[in-house]
Design a protein around this motif. Structure first.
Motif, PDB file in Angstrom:
ATOM      1  N   GLY A  20      62.953  14.642  54.706  1.00  0.00           N
ATOM      2  CA  GLY A  20      62.715  15.038  53.346  1.00  0.00           C
ATOM      3  C   GLY A  20      63.562  16.252  52.860  1.00  0.00           C
ATOM      4  N   GLU A  21      64.464  16.602  53.942  1.00  0.00           N
ATOM      5  CA  GLU A  21      65.344  17.887  53.378  1.00  0.00           C
ATOM      6  C   GLU A  21      66.856  17.245  53.396  1.00  0.00           C
ATOM      7  N   CYS A  22      67.409  17.809  52.151  1.00  0.00           N
ATOM      8  CA  CYS A  22      68.855  17.574  51.912  1.00  0.00           C
ATOM      9  C   CYS A  22      69.754  18.347  52.922  1.00  0.00           C
ATOM     10  N   ILE A  23      70.441  17.884  53.593  1.00  0.00           N
ATOM     11  CA  ILE A  23      71.334  18.791  54.597  1.00  0.00           C
ATOM     12  C   ILE A  23      72.721  18.409  54.306  1.00  0.00           C
ATOM     13  N   LEU A  24      73.673  19.375  54.369  1.00  0.00           N
ATOM     14  CA  LEU A  24      75.160  19.415  54.116  1.00  0.00           C
ATOM     15  C   LEU A  24      75.621  19.877  55.385  1.00  0.00           C
ATOM     16  N   VAL A  25      76.714  18.898  56.047  1.00  0.00           N
ATOM     17  CA  VAL A  25      77.138  19.203  57.280  1.00  0.00           C
ATOM     18  C   VAL A  25      78.710  19.142  57.076  1.00  0.00           C
ATOM     19  N   PRO A  26      79.398  20.415  57.465  1.00  0.00           N
ATOM     20  CA  PRO A  26      80.760  20.404  57.442  1.00  0.00           C
ATOM     21  C   PRO A  26      81.379  19.620  58.578  1.00  0.00           C
ATOM     22  N   ILE A  27      82.384  18.816  58.307  1.00  0.00           N
ATOM     23  CA  ILE A  27      83.187  18.143  59.233  1.00  0.00           C
ATOM     24  C   ILE A  27      84.606  18.558  59.089  1.00  0.00           C
ATOM     25  N   ARG A  28      85.419  18.403  60.191  1.00  0.00           N
ATOM     26  CA  ARG A  28      86.791  18.707  60.071  1.00  0.00           C
ATOM     27  C   ARG A  28      87.001  20.144  59.888  1.00  0.00           C
ATOM     28  N   ARG A  29      86.324  20.826  60.577  1.00  0.00           N
ATOM     29  CA  ARG A  29      86.331  22.262  60.250  1.00  0.00           C
ATOM     30  C   ARG A  29      86.918  22.922  61.333  1.00  0.00           C
ATOM     31  N   ASN A  30      87.064  24.092  61.342  1.00  0.00           N
ATOM     32  CA  ASN A  30      87.433  24.997  63.005  1.00  0.00           C
ATOM     33  C   ASN A  30      86.224  24.968  63.712  1.00  0.00           C
ATOM     34  N   LEU A  31      86.331  25.153  64.920  1.00  0.00           N
ATOM     35  CA  LEU A  31      85.232  25.373  65.869  1.00  0.00           C
ATOM     36  C   LEU A  31      84.054  26.308  65.628  1.00  0.00           C
ATOM     37  N   THR A  32      84.551  27.477  65.105  1.00  0.00           N
ATOM     38  CA  THR A  32      83.868  28.421  64.840  1.00  0.00           C
ATOM     39  C   THR A  32      82.547  28.118  63.617  1.00  0.00           C
ATOM     40  N   GLU A  33      82.994  26.963  62.698  1.00  0.00           N
ATOM     41  CA  GLU A  33      82.204  26.643  61.518  1.00  0.00           C
ATOM     42  C   GLU A  33      81.677  25.427  61.872  1.00  0.00           C
ATOM     43  N   SER A  34      81.975  24.842  62.987  1.00  0.00           N
ATOM     44  CA  SER A  34      81.332  23.143  63.063  1.00  0.00           C
ATOM     45  C   SER A  34      79.760  23.248  63.666  1.00  0.00           C
ATOM     46  N   ASN A  35      79.434  24.307  63.799  1.00  0.00           N
ATOM     47  CA  ASN A  35      77.891  24.506  64.085  1.00  0.00           C
ATOM     48  C   ASN A  35      76.997  24.772  62.901  1.00  0.00           C
ATOM     49  N   SER A  36      77.728  24.995  61.564  1.00  0.00           N
ATOM     50  CA  SER A  36      76.924  25.165  60.465  1.00  0.00           C
ATOM     51  C   SER A  36      76.428  24.177  59.824  1.00  0.00           C
ATOM     52  N   ILE A  37      75.201  24.048  59.360  1.00  0.00           N
ATOM     53  CA  ILE A  37      74.619  23.041  58.403  1.00  0.00           C
ATOM     54  C   ILE A  37      74.030  23.774  57.497  1.00  0.00           C
ATOM     55  N   TYR A  38      73.884  23.343  56.370  1.00  0.00           N
ATOM     56  CA  TYR A  38      73.356  23.915  54.948  1.00  0.00           C
ATOM     57  C   TYR A  38      72.068  22.889  54.434  1.00  0.00           C
ATOM     58  N   VAL A  39      71.057  23.737  54.247  1.00  0.00           N
ATOM     59  CA  VAL A  39      69.887  22.915  53.924  1.00  0.00           C
ATOM     60  C   VAL A  39      69.614  23.429  52.455  1.00  0.00           C
ATOM     61  N   LEU A  40      69.657  22.155  51.488  1.00  0.00           N
ATOM     62  CA  LEU A  40      69.469  22.704  50.382  1.00  0.00           C
ATOM     63  C   LEU A  40      67.923  22.412  49.631  1.00  0.00           C
ATOM     64  N   ASN A  41      67.834  23.285  48.853  1.00  0.00           N
ATOM     65  CA  ASN A  41      66.432  23.367  48.477  1.00  0.00           C
ATOM     66  C   ASN A  41      66.273  22.080  47.290  1.00  0.00           C
ATOM     67  N   GLU A  42      65.152  21.863  46.736  1.00  0.00           N
ATOM     68  CA  GLU A  42      65.043  20.635  45.691  1.00  0.00           C
ATOM     69  C   GLU A  42      66.095  20.587  44.592  1.00  0.00           C
ATOM     70  N   THR A  43      66.116  21.910  44.140  1.00  0.00           N
ATOM     71  CA  THR A  43      67.361  22.126  42.810  1.00  0.00           C
ATOM     72  C   THR A  43      68.493  21.933  43.316  1.00  0.00           C
ATOM     73  N   GLY A  44      68.712  22.565  44.417  1.00  0.00           N
ATOM     74  CA  GLY A  44      70.151  22.193  45.007  1.00  0.00           C
ATOM     75  C   GLY A  44      70.587  20.760  45.510  1.00  0.00           C
ATOM     76  N   ALA A  45      69.564  20.192  46.045  1.00  0.00           N
ATOM     77  CA  ALA A  45      69.668  18.694  46.142  1.00  0.00           C
ATOM     78  C   ALA A  45      70.079  17.771  45.148  1.00  0.00           C
ATOM     79  N   ALA A  46      69.075  18.135  43.895  1.00  0.00           N
ATOM     80  CA  ALA A  46      69.546  17.639  42.535  1.00  0.00           C
ATOM     81  C   ALA A  46      70.963  17.919  42.139  1.00  0.00           C
ATOM     82  N   LEU A  47      71.151  18.955  42.165  1.00  0.00           N
ATOM     83  CA  LEU A  47      72.509  19.329  41.820  1.00  0.00           C
ATOM     84  C   LEU A  47      73.640  18.766  42.564  1.00  0.00           C
ATOM     85  N   TRP A  48      73.466  18.596  43.854  1.00  0.00           N
ATOM     86  CA  TRP A  48      74.395  17.992  44.693  1.00  0.00           C
ATOM     87  C   TRP A  48      74.737  16.636  44.346  1.00  0.00           C
TER      88      TRP A  48
END
Length: 103
Positions: A20-48
């Motif tokens: 039920g969560e909208c998650i953004l996962v970066p790919i093709r980034r450098n190693l330090t950023e590869s573990n970052s994921i972003y969870v969007l709230n309902e409004t953020g998911a609707a905008l995305w």
């Protein structure tokens, strides 16, 4: 916020719906950023989901007004915050629109 601006997703991000969560996962980034994921709230998911490289911010805002019970001022603030956040992590970028004849 330029209401005529059009944004598109950065191909370096993939979106997944997990539990039920909208998650953004970066790919093709450098190693330090590869573990970052972003969870969007309902409004953020609707905008995305509406950012598609063809709709202007005004069109998206108009759709939000029809779908949600929100004041124009609150909507403007929320969209500005979300856009700033998505731009800061490079998940979206503005599309350059050219007018005039082609060819």
């Amino acid at each position: 916020m330029n209401p005529a601006a059009i944004y598109t997703h950065n191909s370096d991000y993939v979106q997944r719906d997990v539990a039920g969560e909208c998650i953004l996962v970066p790919i093709r980034r450098n190693l330090t950023e590869s573990n970052s994921i972003y969870v969007l709230n309902e409004t953020g998911a609707a905008l995305w989901r509406r950012i598609d490289g063809t709709r202007s911010l005004q069109t998206i805002a108009d759709e939000f007004v029809e779908e949600y019970d929100v004041t124009a001022e609150q909507l403007h603030q929320d969209l500005q915050t979300l856009l700033t956040d998505l731009l800061s992590i490079h998940a979206i970028h503005e599309v350059t629109v050219t007018d005039g004849p082609t060819g």
